[in-house]
Design a protein around this motif. Structure first.
Motif, PDB file in Angstrom:
ATOM      1  N   ILE A 154       5.620   5.030 -31.408  1.00 50.74           N
ATOM      2  CA  ILE A 154       4.306   5.452 -31.081  1.00 50.74           C
ATOM      3  C   ILE A 154       3.499   4.413 -30.255  1.00 50.74           C
ATOM      4  N   PRO A 155       3.395   3.145 -30.745  1.00 52.41           N
ATOM      5  CA  PRO A 155       2.744   2.190 -29.878  1.00 52.41           C
ATOM      6  C   PRO A 155       3.470   1.971 -28.577  1.00 52.41           C
ATOM      7  N   ALA A 156       4.755   2.022 -28.483  1.00 56.05           N
ATOM      8  CA  ALA A 156       5.474   1.466 -27.413  1.00 56.05           C
ATOM      9  C   ALA A 156       5.434   2.640 -26.216  1.00 56.05           C
ATOM     10  N   TYR A 157       5.268   3.910 -26.932  1.00 57.31           N
ATOM     11  CA  TYR A 157       4.881   5.208 -25.780  1.00 57.31           C
ATOM     12  C   TYR A 157       3.489   4.843 -25.333  1.00 57.31           C
ATOM     13  N   SER A 158       2.789   4.780 -26.198  1.00 56.31           N
ATOM     14  CA  SER A 158       1.100   4.621 -25.873  1.00 56.31           C
ATOM     15  C   SER A 158       0.922   3.315 -24.689  1.00 56.31           C
ATOM     16  N   ALA A 159       1.672   2.435 -25.147  1.00 59.92           N
ATOM     17  CA  ALA A 159       1.440   0.967 -24.333  1.00 59.92           C
ATOM     18  C   ALA A 159       2.180   1.321 -22.816  1.00 59.92           C
ATOM     19  N   HIS A 160       3.131   2.160 -22.979  1.00 62.86           N
ATOM     20  CA  HIS A 160       3.917   2.568 -21.519  1.00 62.86           C
ATOM     21  C   HIS A 160       2.670   3.156 -20.618  1.00 62.86           C
ATOM     22  N   VAL A 161       2.202   4.491 -21.364  1.00 64.59           N
ATOM     23  CA  VAL A 161       1.356   5.129 -20.309  1.00 64.59           C
ATOM     24  C   VAL A 161       0.134   4.551 -20.397  1.00 64.59           C
ATOM     25  N   LEU A 162      -0.472   3.940 -21.073  1.00 61.28           N
ATOM     26  CA  LEU A 162      -1.850   3.159 -20.710  1.00 61.28           C
ATOM     27  C   LEU A 162      -1.616   1.991 -19.503  1.00 61.28           C
ATOM     28  N   LEU A 163      -0.359   1.265 -19.653  1.00 64.29           N
ATOM     29  CA  LEU A 163       0.068   0.270 -18.636  1.00 64.29           C
ATOM     30  C   LEU A 163       0.403   0.961 -17.260  1.00 64.29           C
ATOM     31  N   LYS A 164       0.925   2.245 -17.403  1.00 65.62           N
ATOM     32  CA  LYS A 164       1.256   2.820 -16.038  1.00 65.62           C
ATOM     33  C   LYS A 164       0.089   3.090 -15.244  1.00 65.62           C
ATOM     34  N   ARG A 165      -0.987   3.734 -16.031  1.00 67.39           N
ATOM     35  CA  ARG A 165      -2.248   4.066 -15.718  1.00 67.39           C
ATOM     36  C   ARG A 165      -2.946   2.872 -15.073  1.00 67.39           C
ATOM     37  N   LYS A 166      -2.835   1.508 -15.807  1.00 67.16           N
ATOM     38  CA  LYS A 166      -3.571   0.783 -15.153  1.00 67.16           C
ATOM     39  C   LYS A 166      -3.027  -0.019 -13.719  1.00 67.16           C
ATOM     40  N   ALA A 167      -1.564   0.269 -13.828  1.00 67.50           N
ATOM     41  CA  ALA A 167      -0.686  -0.183 -12.679  1.00 67.50           C
ATOM     42  C   ALA A 167      -1.429   0.865 -11.548  1.00 67.50           C
ATOM     43  N   TYR A 168      -1.394   2.228 -11.689  1.00 65.62           N
ATOM     44  CA  TYR A 168      -1.842   3.042 -10.842  1.00 65.62           C
ATOM     45  C   TYR A 168      -3.080   2.769  -9.997  1.00 65.62           C
ATOM     46  N   GLU A 169      -4.043   2.376 -11.079  1.00 70.85           N
ATOM     47  CA  GLU A 169      -5.328   2.328 -10.816  1.00 70.85           C
ATOM     48  C   GLU A 169      -5.357   1.019  -9.642  1.00 70.85           C
ATOM     49  N   LEU A 170      -4.678  -0.342 -10.007  1.00 66.08           N
ATOM     50  CA  LEU A 170      -4.561  -1.193  -9.071  1.00 66.08           C
ATOM     51  C   LEU A 170      -3.983  -1.027  -7.795  1.00 66.08           C
ATOM     52  N   LEU A 171      -2.940  -0.101  -7.810  1.00 60.95           N
ATOM     53  CA  LEU A 171      -2.049   0.203  -6.707  1.00 60.95           C
ATOM     54  C   LEU A 171      -3.163   0.984  -5.863  1.00 60.95           C
ATOM     55  N   SER A 172      -4.134   1.857  -6.549  1.00 60.01           N
ATOM     56  CA  SER A 172      -5.134   2.536  -5.635  1.00 60.01           C
ATOM     57  C   SER A 172      -6.026   1.825  -4.953  1.00 60.01           C
ATOM     58  N   VAL A 173      -6.415   0.638  -5.547  1.00 60.92           N
ATOM     59  CA  VAL A 173      -7.129  -0.246  -4.986  1.00 60.92           C
ATOM     60  C   VAL A 173      -6.455  -1.105  -3.638  1.00 60.92           C
ATOM     61  N   ILE A 174      -5.443  -1.389  -3.844  1.00 60.86           N
ATOM     62  CA  ILE A 174      -4.576  -2.057  -2.904  1.00 60.86           C
ATOM     63  C   ILE A 174      -4.230  -1.151  -1.844  1.00 60.86           C
ATOM     64  N   GLU A 175      -3.999   0.189  -2.098  1.00 63.14           N
ATOM     65  CA  GLU A 175      -3.847   1.026  -1.091  1.00 63.14           C
ATOM     66  C   GLU A 175      -5.304   1.205  -0.143  1.00 63.14           C
ATOM     67  N   ARG A 176      -6.327   1.383  -0.856  1.00 69.97           N
ATOM     68  CA  ARG A 176      -7.722   1.348  -0.101  1.00 69.97           C
ATOM     69  C   ARG A 176      -7.724  -0.001   0.680  1.00 69.97           C
ATOM     70  N   GLU A 177      -7.505  -1.034   0.131  1.00 71.92           N
ATOM     71  CA  GLU A 177      -7.507  -2.423   1.101  1.00 71.92           C
ATOM     72  C   GLU A 177      -6.634  -2.346   2.377  1.00 71.92           C
ATOM     73  N   ILE A 178      -5.484  -1.542   2.253  1.00 74.57           N
ATOM     74  CA  ILE A 178      -4.510  -1.613   3.083  1.00 74.57           C
ATOM     75  C   ILE A 178      -5.253  -0.328   4.380  1.00 74.57           C
ATOM     76  N   GLU A 179      -5.887   0.787   3.884  1.00 74.40           N
ATOM     77  CA  GLU A 179      -6.258   1.763   4.893  1.00 74.40           C
ATOM     78  C   GLU A 179      -7.558   1.023   5.522  1.00 74.40           C
ATOM     79  N   LEU A 180      -8.189   0.156   4.651  1.00 74.63           N
ATOM     80  CA  LEU A 180      -9.359  -0.418   5.326  1.00 74.63           C
ATOM     81  C   LEU A 180      -8.801  -1.627   6.684  1.00 74.63           C
ATOM     82  N   LEU A 181      -7.722  -2.235   6.444  1.00 72.00           N
ATOM     83  CA  LEU A 181      -7.271  -3.060   7.086  1.00 72.00           C
ATOM     84  C   LEU A 181      -6.445  -2.688   8.366  1.00 72.00           C
TER      85      LEU A 181
END
Length: 197
Positions: A154-181
């Motif tokens: 249960i904690p392993a699955y929860s950590a997987h989902v939460l970290l995947k979401r955090k990585a997605y949010e980070l990559l969204s910010v990087i994608e926005r930076e690339i679009e602006l550039l």
């Protein structure tokens, strides 16, 4: 807790190995969760700061951004996409380990339970009488390992989902930076081309 301790002491080598395996899984899960969350959170703050400076009109990206290394080449569009891929790989590292832990921990627990139940039935076969008062405690002790497997999953699955979401949010910010550039680069290129003619 007494059932847990009695199972470890009386369960035999298989039970001990299963509990050691599940304990390692649990410690790895906690380590990945804490270290990756702190790393991704810090990285996201850095990228957000860089994005905000780009939105304010600062022409250069901050050095703390992963994209700062990619803008040094002539073909910045291709190098930015490569940097995005590198960032994606870094951001999602260890997620496969959490996925493996969350999917295999219940099966490891089930394996320990099956071995314990088989051992119990073998011992009951040698006994002359078998009643529910003899079988029930042995089966309840055997089910402790299945519960431990689920407790780890249960904690392993929860950590997987939460970290995947955090990585997605980070990559969204990087994608926005690339679009602006990308949007700022063509304007500069078109302005220099007009001056050339």
């Amino acid at each position: 807790m007494d059932i847990f301790l009695s199972y470890i002491t009386e369960g035999g080598i298989i039970a001990t190995l299963v509990f050691i395996w599940l304990s390692l899984y649990f410690l790895i899960t906690i380590w990945i969760w804490v270290s990756r969350y702190l790393t991704l959170n810090s990285w996201e703050k850095s990228e957000k700061s860089s994005l905000e400076s780009l939105l304010r009109g600062v022409p250069k990206i901050k050095r703390s951004s992963i994209l700062s290394k990619c803008l040094q080449s002539e073909d910045s569009k291709a190098s930015l996409n490569i940097c995005k891929s590198v960032a994606e790989k870094k951001a999602t590292s260890y997620l496969s380990m959490l996925s493996v832990i969350s999917s295999t921990a219940p099966f490891i627990g089930l394996f320990g339970t099956i071995v314990s139940i088989l051992k119990t039935f073998a011992e009951l076969g040698n006994a002359k009488t078998a009643s529910l008062t003899v079988i029930a405690p042995a089966i309840s002790e055997a089910l402790v390992v299945t519960a431990a497997g689920i407790f780890v999953a249960i904690p392993a699955y929860s950590a997987h989902v939460l970290l995947k979401r955090k990585a997605y949010e980070l990559l969204s910010v990087i994608e926005r930076e690339i679009e602006l550039l990308h949007t700022s680069s063509p304007r500069q290129e078109s302005g220099t081309r007009k001056n050339e003619f």
